[in-house]
Design a protein around this motif. Structure first.
Motif, PDB file in Angstrom:
ATOM      1  N   CYS A   1      -1.446  10.593  -1.802  1.00 23.55           N
ATOM      2  CA  CYS A   1       0.011  10.790  -1.993  1.00 23.55           C
ATOM      3  C   CYS A   1       0.271  12.229  -2.435  1.00 23.55           C
ATOM      4  CB  CYS A   1       0.540   9.799  -3.025  1.00 23.55           C
ATOM      5  SG  CYS A   1       2.313   9.982  -3.338  1.00 23.55           S
TER       6      CYS A   1
ATOM      7  N   THR B   1      -8.562   5.417  -0.024  1.00 21.04           N
ATOM      8  CA  THR B   1      -7.885   4.928   1.185  1.00 21.04           C
ATOM      9  C   THR B   1      -6.460   5.453   1.311  1.00 21.04           C
ATOM     10  OG1 THR B   1      -7.145   2.958  -0.007  1.00 21.04           O
ATOM     11  CG2 THR B   1      -9.261   2.817   1.164  1.00 21.04           C
ATOM     12  N   THR B   2      -5.967   6.049   0.256  1.00 19.97           N
ATOM     13  CA  THR B   2      -4.583   6.570   0.268  1.00 19.97           C
ATOM     14  C   THR B   2      -4.535   7.901  -0.478  1.00 19.97           C
ATOM     15  OG1 THR B   2      -3.691   4.328   0.285  1.00 19.97           O
ATOM     16  CG2 THR B   2      -2.188   6.103  -0.340  1.00 19.97           C
TER      17      THR B   2
ATOM     18  N   ARG C   1       0.738   9.507   2.186  1.00 20.89           N
ATOM     19  CA  ARG C   1       2.127   9.276   1.742  1.00 20.89           C
ATOM     20  C   ARG C   1       2.744  10.614   1.341  1.00 20.89           C
ATOM     21  NH1 ARG C   1       0.826   5.370  -2.690  1.00 20.89           N
ATOM     22  NH2 ARG C   1       2.603   6.426  -3.644  1.00 20.89           N
TER      23      ARG C   1
ATOM     24  N   ASP D   1      -4.841  10.087  -5.479  1.00 14.53           N
ATOM     25  CA  ASP D   1      -5.639   9.217  -4.594  1.00 14.53           C
ATOM     26  C   ASP D   1      -6.025   7.957  -5.364  1.00 14.53           C
ATOM     27  OD1 ASP D   1      -8.651   9.416  -5.613  1.00 14.53           O
ATOM     28  OD2 ASP D   1      -7.775  11.459  -5.744  1.00 14.53           O
TER      29      ASP D   1
ATOM     30  N   VAL E   1      -7.825   7.512   6.115  1.00 13.35           N
ATOM     31  CA  VAL E   1      -7.069   7.597   4.854  1.00 13.35           C
ATOM     32  C   VAL E   1      -5.585   7.696   5.193  1.00 13.35           C
ATOM     33  CG1 VAL E   1      -6.695   8.874   2.728  1.00 13.35           C
ATOM     34  CG2 VAL E   1      -8.997   8.690   3.673  1.00 13.35           C
ATOM     35  N   ALA E   2      -4.776   6.897   4.500  1.00 12.86           N
ATOM     36  CA  ALA E   2      -3.324   6.928   4.695  1.00 12.86           C
ATOM     37  C   ALA E   2      -2.703   8.069   3.872  1.00 12.86           C
ATOM     38  CB  ALA E   2      -2.725   5.585   4.299  1.00 12.86           C
TER      39      ALA E   2
END
Length: 660
Positions: free
Chosen positions: A582, A579-580, A541, A598, A538-539
């Motif tokens: 923040c 996958t992301t 930010r 997310d 998972v990215a």
């Protein structure tokens, strides 16, 4: 004997010695001279002391101005007679003449023909004369001096020094006539006469002026000045009535002695009112001294106070000018009134002194000593006013007033210094009690600090134990049971153990001092969770912006924030397949918002809360404990979690954290 009592006794002995020596100093000529063949007694320094004269008394119906010239041969009368000086004319209370004569003019003739010529101007010195009238001096028939002002206040208490010849080497008069007007029922007095040069007579005149006028005036003025100071003290301390009484006594004493050194034509009020003030001030002076002594020994005599006030008021009203017809003239009645008041004053002083001595008042002996001499001096002045003693004597009542000034000043000084000493003792006692109290408070403070520290340690220990039990302990127990049953793979066990390590690290991080810095706290959380997030594919930010300082942020609150954010990240990794992730911050109104978004599969928030999801419930409970709120916004494109932290927290939130 107490030290204060010894001091009063020593002072009273010194005053007694002074009062015994005073009559010897101020009454050098209090005896009448015996008849002798010569009427002039020469002295070694060239001055002549005249102790005999010839007297001619002429009856009249009123006062008359002295003529410019007066020849002894032209004077009316039955003839001259030789008298001894000093000479007194008795008061005729019962008229001895049926002619209706109210006044008498006494002519004193002094023969100076036998005096040797002098190279210095010759002066005549008359130590004292007293009369209700005027005096005039003639040299060889020519008027040399005459008194001015009213017949009552005519400078009678001032000695007389005047030149007989204008310049040196001019003949002095061979005969001196002294004219004295008087009322028949008032009497008069005439001292011996001195004739000589200025060097021989000036020091005698100055000494007599000092004793009769200047010392009494300076004493009463000093009394009044100190009384004014006492009045100023009373204005600041109005409960101290002694200072007010002292001021009133000083003012009345000044008024009482005023007639000894004023005279001439300069009195601003009439003779009747001036004499009334003199009489009234004496009566009120006795009353105020009684109140002063009563205030000292604190044993009031109500009957004596009422009697003294009634008598004083009655005398004041009866002697008012033009208010009474039975008194022919107040200044004729004053000498008798002074003698009548004397027994009353003796009674008042005796009662007060008996009470002062019975109360063992140290100042009682001092006042007793002054009273003895004050009564003696006042009695003597009564005799002098009524021409019962030599007119050459000096009035001693002013010296009794001066003694009163010193006695009362000493009493107030003792009270003043005793008050200061008492204040010093009280301050010392207060300082000692304050020091002991401070020591007790210090010990109590140290005990309270120790108790508070122990309480804080216990509370922190309980918090850590509870948090480790609910988080780390629960996870470890679940992992152990799963391993024992063989239902978990190695990878799953590894994930559980990693979560336990994260929990342990969060507990350790919450114990660090974050200085109310939310960004520092979030950065610490990022450091702990970033590896786990990246390992899950998972990215992350990080869009955190500066926010205001949260003054209430401390370890307890920090752990709740870390747990809430950790739970949110764990839910994303566990359930949403995102996958992301923040993480952002913002400031809105009076709150700081921490948002976690997310892009995973959303969920029904209401349904999850209704089913009683443990993770969501824990987040709500922890947020409530720190006075914050949480909310979720979830849909098909992802979920947005928001933690609202207040800038200023209420006291109730602190209690909620302690109870969590």
């Amino acid at each position: 004997m107490r030290p204060a009592s010894k001091g009063c006794w020593r002072v009273s002995r010194w005053i007694a010695k002074l009062w015994l020596a005073l009559p010897l100093a101020v009454l050098p000529c209090a005896h009448a001279s015996e008849p002798s063949e010569a009427d002039a007694v020469p002295q070694r320094d060239g001055v002549v002391h005249i102790t005999q004269a010839e007297l001619l008394s002429v009856s009249g119906t009123g006062y008359s101005a002295p003529p410019k010239r007066a020849e002894d041969a032209a004077l009316p009368g039955d003839g001259w007679k030789t008298i001894n000086l000093p000479h007194t004319a008795p008061r005729e209370l019962v008229p001895t003449s049926s002619s209706g004569a109210r006044t008498v003019t006494d002519w004193y003739r002094i023969d100076l023909a036998g005096l040797a010529p002098s190279a210095q101007p010759r002066l005549l010195y008359l130590p004292r004369w007293k009369t209700l009238g005027h005096i005039a001096v003639y040299g060889d028939g020519l008027l040399l001096y005459q008194s001015h002002g009213s017949p009552v206040h005519n400078d009678y208490n001032h000695p007389l020094l005047l030149p007989l010849n204008a310049t040196a080497n001019t003949p002095s008069p061979t005969s001196v006539l002294i004219r004295v007007d008087r009322l028949r029922n008032s009497g008069s007095g005439f001292s011996t006469v001195w004739v000589g040069d200025e060097d021989s007579l000036s020091w005698r005149y100055q000494m007599r002026q000092l004793l009769q006028v200047q010392l009494p005036f300076m004493g009463s003025a000093a009394f009044l000045a100190v009384g004014a100071f006492a009045f100023a003290v009373w204005l600041r301390k109005k409960r101290e009535s002694l200072y007010l009484l002292f001021f009133a006594i000083s003012a009345l004493a000044f008024l009482r002695t005023l007639h000894y050194y004023v005279g001439g034509s300069y009195t601003p009020i009439s003779d009747e009112w001036f004499e009334w003030i003199t009489v009234a001030s004496l009566l009120w002076l006795i009353v105020l001294i009684h109140l002063f002594l009563q205030r000292l020994h604190r044993q009031p005599s109500a009957w004596l106070t009422r009697s003294a006030l009634a008598l004083t008021l009655a005398c004041n009203v009866a002697t008012l000018p033009h208010a009474s017809t039975w008194v022919v003239s107040l200044y004729l009645f004053t000498p008798l009134l002074n003698l009548m008041v004397l027994p009353v004053a003796v009674l008042i002083f005796a009662v007060n002194l008996r009470k002062a001595l019975r109360a063992q008042l140290p100042e009682g002996r001092l006042v007793a000593g002054w009273t003895v001499f004050a009564v003696a001096f006042t009695s003597y002045d009564g005799f002098l006013q009524n021409n019962l003693v030599s007119p050459e004597s000096v009035y001693t009542s002013p010296y009794a007033i001066i003694g009163l000034f010193f006695v009362f000043s000493y009493i107030l000084f003792q009270r003043y210094t005793d008050a200061f000493a008492e204040v010093g003792r009280l301050n010392k006692g207060l300082a000692q009690r304050l020091q002991a109290r401070e020591a007790e408070l210090g010990q109590s403070y140290r005990r309270l600090r120790a108790i508070e520290t122990q309480h804080m340690l216990s509370a922190e220990r309980r918090r850590l134990m509870q948090d480790m039990h609910d988080g780390l302990g629960s996870s470890l127990i679940s992992a152990i049971r799963s391993v024992e049953r063989g239902t978990m793979s190695d990878a799953e066990v590894s994930d559980v153990l990693k979560g336990c390590m994260d929990d342990l690290k969060l507990v350790i991080d919450s114990m660090e001092n974050v200085d109310a810095d939310l960004l520092l706290l979030l950065a610490t959380l990022r450091f702990r969770l970033a590896p786990r997030i990246e390992s899950a594919g998972v990215a992350l930010r990080w869009e955190v912006q500066p926010v205001p300082v949260l003054s209430w942020l401390e370890p307890k609150s920090a752990l709740h924030i870390l747990r809430i954010v950790q739970e949110c990240v764990a839910n994303v990794l566990r359930h949403t397949r995102a996958t992301t992730i923040c993480v952002s911050t913002a400031t809105l109104d009076q709150s700081v918002c921490v948002a976690i978004e997310d892009n995973g599969a959303g969920f029904d928030v209401d349904e999850a809360l209704r089913r009683g999801g443990r993770g969501l419930r824990n987040q709500q409970r922890r947020a409530l404990a720190i006075g914050a709120t949480v909310s979720w916004e979830s849909g098909s494109t992802g979920t947005r979690f928001m933690l609202w932290l207040p800038l200023h927290r209420k006291v109730d939130a602190d209690k909620a954290i302690d109870a969590f």
